[in-house]
Design a protein around this motif. Structure first.
Motif, PDB file in Angstrom:
ATOM      1  N   THR A 116      -5.414  -8.386   8.615  1.00 36.96           N
ATOM      2  CA  THR A 116      -5.198  -8.383  10.055  1.00 36.96           C
ATOM      3  C   THR A 116      -4.798  -6.988  10.526  1.00 36.96           C
ATOM      4  OG1 THR A 116      -4.465 -10.687   9.980  1.00 36.96           O
ATOM      5  CG2 THR A 116      -3.902  -9.431  11.947  1.00 36.96           C
ATOM      6  N   TYR A 117      -5.454  -6.526  11.559  1.00 38.22           N
ATOM      7  CA  TYR A 117      -5.140  -5.225  12.146  1.00 38.22           C
ATOM      8  C   TYR A 117      -3.736  -5.266  12.755  1.00 38.22           C
ATOM      9  CZ  TYR A 117      -5.061  -1.769  15.943  1.00 38.22           C
ATOM     10  OH  TYR A 117      -4.706  -0.773  16.822  1.00 38.22           O
ATOM     11  N   VAL A 118      -2.895  -4.282  12.391  1.00 42.00           N
ATOM     12  CA  VAL A 118      -1.529  -4.262  12.909  1.00 42.00           C
ATOM     13  C   VAL A 118      -1.152  -2.945  13.586  1.00 42.00           C
ATOM     14  CG1 VAL A 118      -0.631  -6.042  11.353  1.00 42.00           C
ATOM     15  CG2 VAL A 118      -0.619  -3.645  10.619  1.00 42.00           C
ATOM     16  N   SER A 164      -6.998  10.425  12.501  1.00 40.72           N
ATOM     17  CA  SER A 164      -6.333   9.179  12.846  1.00 40.72           C
ATOM     18  C   SER A 164      -6.058   8.348  11.599  1.00 40.72           C
ATOM     19  CB  SER A 164      -7.206   8.381  13.830  1.00 40.72           C
ATOM     20  OG  SER A 164      -6.515   7.247  14.325  1.00 40.72           O
ATOM     21  N   ALA A 165      -5.332   7.253  11.787  1.00 38.47           N
ATOM     22  CA  ALA A 165      -5.053   6.299  10.714  1.00 38.47           C
ATOM     23  C   ALA A 165      -5.054   4.893  11.295  1.00 38.47           C
ATOM     24  CB  ALA A 165      -3.695   6.591  10.068  1.00 38.47           C
ATOM     25  N   VAL A 166      -5.406   3.926  10.458  1.00 40.16           N
ATOM     26  CA  VAL A 166      -5.388   2.526  10.869  1.00 40.16           C
ATOM     27  C   VAL A 166      -4.672   1.722   9.791  1.00 40.16           C
ATOM     28  CG1 VAL A 166      -7.638   2.001   9.819  1.00 40.16           C
ATOM     29  CG2 VAL A 166      -6.816   0.622  11.750  1.00 40.16           C
ATOM     30  N   VAL A 167      -3.997   0.654  10.196  1.00 41.22           N
ATOM     31  CA  VAL A 167      -3.199  -0.147   9.268  1.00 41.22           C
ATOM     32  C   VAL A 167      -3.635  -1.608   9.340  1.00 41.22           C
ATOM     33  CG1 VAL A 167      -0.875  -0.860   8.580  1.00 41.22           C
ATOM     34  CG2 VAL A 167      -1.236   1.404   9.611  1.00 41.22           C
ATOM     35  N   TYR A 168      -3.862  -2.200   8.159  1.00 40.71           N
ATOM     36  CA  TYR A 168      -4.192  -3.625   8.049  1.00 40.71           C
ATOM     37  C   TYR A 168      -3.188  -4.318   7.139  1.00 40.71           C
ATOM     38  CZ  TYR A 168      -8.550  -3.357  10.600  1.00 40.71           C
ATOM     39  OH  TYR A 168      -9.478  -3.209  11.601  1.00 40.71           O
ATOM     40  N   ARG A 169      -2.832  -5.547   7.511  1.00 43.35           N
ATOM     41  CA  ARG A 169      -1.860  -6.325   6.738  1.00 43.35           C
ATOM     42  C   ARG A 169      -2.553  -7.470   6.016  1.00 43.35           C
ATOM     43  NH1 ARG A 169       3.034  -7.329  10.175  1.00 43.35           N
ATOM     44  NH2 ARG A 169       3.203  -5.105   9.649  1.00 43.35           N
ATOM     45  N   GLY A 170      -2.217  -7.607   4.735  1.00 43.69           N
ATOM     46  CA  GLY A 170      -2.747  -8.698   3.923  1.00 43.69           C
ATOM     47  C   GLY A 170      -1.718  -9.126   2.897  1.00 43.69           C
ATOM     48  N   CYS A 191       1.646  -7.119   2.530  1.00 35.31           N
ATOM     49  CA  CYS A 191       1.594  -5.680   2.313  1.00 35.31           C
ATOM     50  C   CYS A 191       0.722  -5.044   3.392  1.00 35.31           C
ATOM     51  CB  CYS A 191       1.004  -5.356   0.935  1.00 35.31           C
ATOM     52  SG  CYS A 191       1.928  -6.058  -0.450  1.00 35.31           S
ATOM     53  N   ASP A 192       0.966  -3.774   3.663  1.00 37.31           N
ATOM     54  CA  ASP A 192       0.183  -3.026   4.652  1.00 37.31           C
ATOM     55  C   ASP A 192      -0.647  -1.954   3.964  1.00 37.31           C
ATOM     56  OD1 ASP A 192       1.245  -4.556   6.656  1.00 37.31           O
ATOM     57  OD2 ASP A 192       2.486  -2.975   7.523  1.00 37.31           O
ATOM     58  N   TRP A 193      -1.960  -1.997   4.226  1.00 37.91           N
ATOM     59  CA  TRP A 193      -2.890  -0.975   3.755  1.00 37.91           C
ATOM     60  C   TRP A 193      -3.076   0.044   4.875  1.00 37.91           C
ATOM     61  CZ3 TRP A 193      -2.971  -5.807   1.821  1.00 37.91           C
ATOM     62  CH2 TRP A 193      -3.366  -6.027   0.498  1.00 37.91           C
ATOM     63  N   MET A 194      -2.844   1.323   4.601  1.00 34.19           N
ATOM     64  CA  MET A 194      -3.028   2.384   5.589  1.00 34.19           C
ATOM     65  C   MET A 194      -4.160   3.290   5.124  1.00 34.19           C
ATOM     66  SD  MET A 194      -2.577   5.757   6.522  1.00 34.19           S
ATOM     67  CE  MET A 194      -1.560   6.387   5.194  1.00 34.19           C
ATOM     68  N   LEU A 195      -5.124   3.523   6.016  1.00 34.69           N
ATOM     69  CA  LEU A 195      -6.270   4.367   5.708  1.00 34.69           C
ATOM     70  C   LEU A 195      -6.386   5.448   6.782  1.00 34.69           C
ATOM     71  CD1 LEU A 195      -7.187   1.047   5.555  1.00 34.69           C
ATOM     72  CD2 LEU A 195      -8.828   2.107   4.012  1.00 34.69           C
ATOM     73  N   ALA A 196      -6.528   6.696   6.358  1.00 34.91           N
ATOM     74  CA  ALA A 196      -6.501   7.810   7.308  1.00 34.91           C
ATOM     75  C   ALA A 196      -7.633   8.786   7.025  1.00 34.91           C
ATOM     76  CB  ALA A 196      -5.154   8.540   7.223  1.00 34.91           C
ATOM     77  N   TRP A 197      -8.092   9.441   8.083  1.00 38.18           N
ATOM     78  CA  TRP A 197      -9.179  10.410   7.967  1.00 38.18           C
ATOM     79  C   TRP A 197      -8.917  11.590   8.889  1.00 38.18           C
ATOM     80  CZ3 TRP A 197      -9.244   5.781  10.401  1.00 38.18           C
ATOM     81  CH2 TRP A 197      -9.470   5.790  11.788  1.00 38.18           C
ATOM     82  N   ALA A 210       5.063  -4.741   4.207  1.00 41.86           N
ATOM     83  CA  ALA A 210       4.739  -5.078   5.588  1.00 41.86           C
ATOM     84  C   ALA A 210       5.740  -4.432   6.541  1.00 41.86           C
ATOM     85  CB  ALA A 210       4.747  -6.591   5.772  1.00 41.86           C
ATOM     86  N   LYS A 211       5.229  -3.921   7.654  1.00 37.81           N
ATOM     87  CA  LYS A 211       5.985  -3.272   8.719  1.00 37.81           C
ATOM     88  C   LYS A 211       6.479  -1.871   8.365  1.00 37.81           C
ATOM     89  CE  LYS A 211       7.478  -7.661  10.785  1.00 37.81           C
ATOM     90  NZ  LYS A 211       8.611  -8.439  11.335  1.00 37.81           N
ATOM     91  N   HIS A 212       6.060  -1.372   7.207  1.00 39.83           N
ATOM     92  CA  HIS A 212       6.479  -0.028   6.812  1.00 39.83           C
ATOM     93  C   HIS A 212       6.064   1.012   7.850  1.00 39.83           C
ATOM     94  CE1 HIS A 212       7.227   3.403   4.088  1.00 39.83           C
ATOM     95  NE2 HIS A 212       6.084   3.891   4.537  1.00 39.83           N
ATOM     96  N   TYR A 213       4.888   0.835   8.425  1.00 47.66           N
ATOM     97  CA  TYR A 213       4.356   1.845   9.331  1.00 47.66           C
ATOM     98  C   TYR A 213       4.827   1.670  10.766  1.00 47.66           C
ATOM     99  CZ  TYR A 213       1.694   2.863   5.211  1.00 47.66           C
ATOM    100  OH  TYR A 213       1.359   3.192   3.924  1.00 47.66           O
ATOM    101  N   GLU A 214       5.751   0.737  10.977  1.00 50.70           N
ATOM    102  CA  GLU A 214       6.407   0.653  12.274  1.00 50.70           C
ATOM    103  C   GLU A 214       7.488   1.714  12.413  1.00 50.70           C
ATOM    104  OE1 GLU A 214       7.782  -3.322  12.880  1.00 50.70           O
ATOM    105  OE2 GLU A 214       5.771  -4.195  12.741  1.00 50.70           O
ATOM    106  N   THR A 215       7.909   2.291  11.291  1.00 55.82           N
ATOM    107  CA  THR A 215       8.830   3.432  11.300  1.00 55.82           C
ATOM    108  C   THR A 215       8.021   4.705  11.489  1.00 55.82           C
ATOM    109  OG1 THR A 215      10.289   2.273   9.771  1.00 55.82           O
ATOM    110  CG2 THR A 215      10.593   4.643   9.972  1.00 55.82           C
TER     111      THR A 215
END
Length: 233
Positions: free
Chosen positions: A77-79, A119-125, A133-139, A156-161
């Motif tokens: 899920t996109y977060v 940019s970067a995008v984060v998905y939760r699974g 857990c949160d997967w972060m992918l950046a380019w 999960a929620k690590h990238y809210e910081t």
């Protein structure tokens, strides 16, 4: 099915078609079968066509043709996201990428000044134990210089910081390929060369995909790049 995802989900029923004698279908096994279906039924081609059609409508200008594959054994899920330079174009980030599906989008540079796409995008699974857990992918596609790709996985929620300045530094120190393994999860990303390259990411579980297989597949997928003499305008 939303236009920005492609492929039928790999479910327990599909797993049992491949492994008819299995009693309990685990997330690891669903993830394994999803990886086997990565290019089945034209799902990879459909995702690529979707992203390239976005690029055609956008026209000239630095852009990242992003394609993400889910082989985690459950839905992603996109977060969230972080834009350092540029913004998503026309079609949103896929809200849900189910197991065995590709998700695609186009990220473009800002039109007001000479800048790239970063940019970067984060998905939760979930990992095999059912923990979120949160997967972060950046380019990064700079206006001047080499392209970069980076990925990591955290709780999960690590990238809210707000650690995004630190992550930006990690991204810009990387080359065109990166992987991460954390808490039973795995991620791999590759970006091509040029001003409008393919950025390809695989989100999975640890042990499902060999490092060699992931590197070969996403490098092949990201091998092409479009570069127009006007792309930096």
């Amino acid at each position: 099915m939303a236009g920005n995802v492609s492929g039928n989900p790999v479910t327990d029923d599909i797993v049992r078609l491949i492994y008819p004698d299995v009693k309990d279908v685990t997330p690891q096994l669903r993830a394994k079968v999803a990886f086997q279906y990565m290019n089945a039924e034209g799902r990879d081609v459909n995702c690529k066509n979707f992203v390239y059609n976005l690029k055609q409508r956008y026209g000239n200008g630095i852009s990242a043709l992003c394609m993400l594959f889910n082989a985690t054994g459950s839905s992603l899920t996109y977060v969230g996201y972080r834009d350092w330079h540029g913004h998503i174009y026309e079609s949103p980030y896929p809200s849900v990428i189910q197991n065995g599906q590709w998700g695609g989008f186009l990220h473009v540079h800002p039109s007001a000044w000479a800048s790239g796409s970063e940019s970067a995008v984060v998905y939760r699974g979930k990992n095999s134990a059912g923990e979120s857990c949160d997967w972060m992918l950046a380019w990064g596609i700079p206006y001047v210089g080499n392209n970069h790709a980076y990925t990591e996985i955290r709780e999960a929620k690590h990238y809210e910081t707000d650690n995004w300045d630190y992550i930006k530094g990690l991204l810009e120190a990387k080359s065109t390929h990166a992987t991460d393994t954390w808490n039973g999860c795995y991620s791999a990303v590759t970006i091509g060369q040029g001003t409008s390259p393919e950025f390809v990411g695989i989100m999975s579980l640890d042990g499902v995909i060999s490092e060699r297989s992931a590197a070969t597949l996403i490098t092949l997928a990201a091998d092409s790049a479009t570069e127009d003499k006007e792309d930096k305008e």
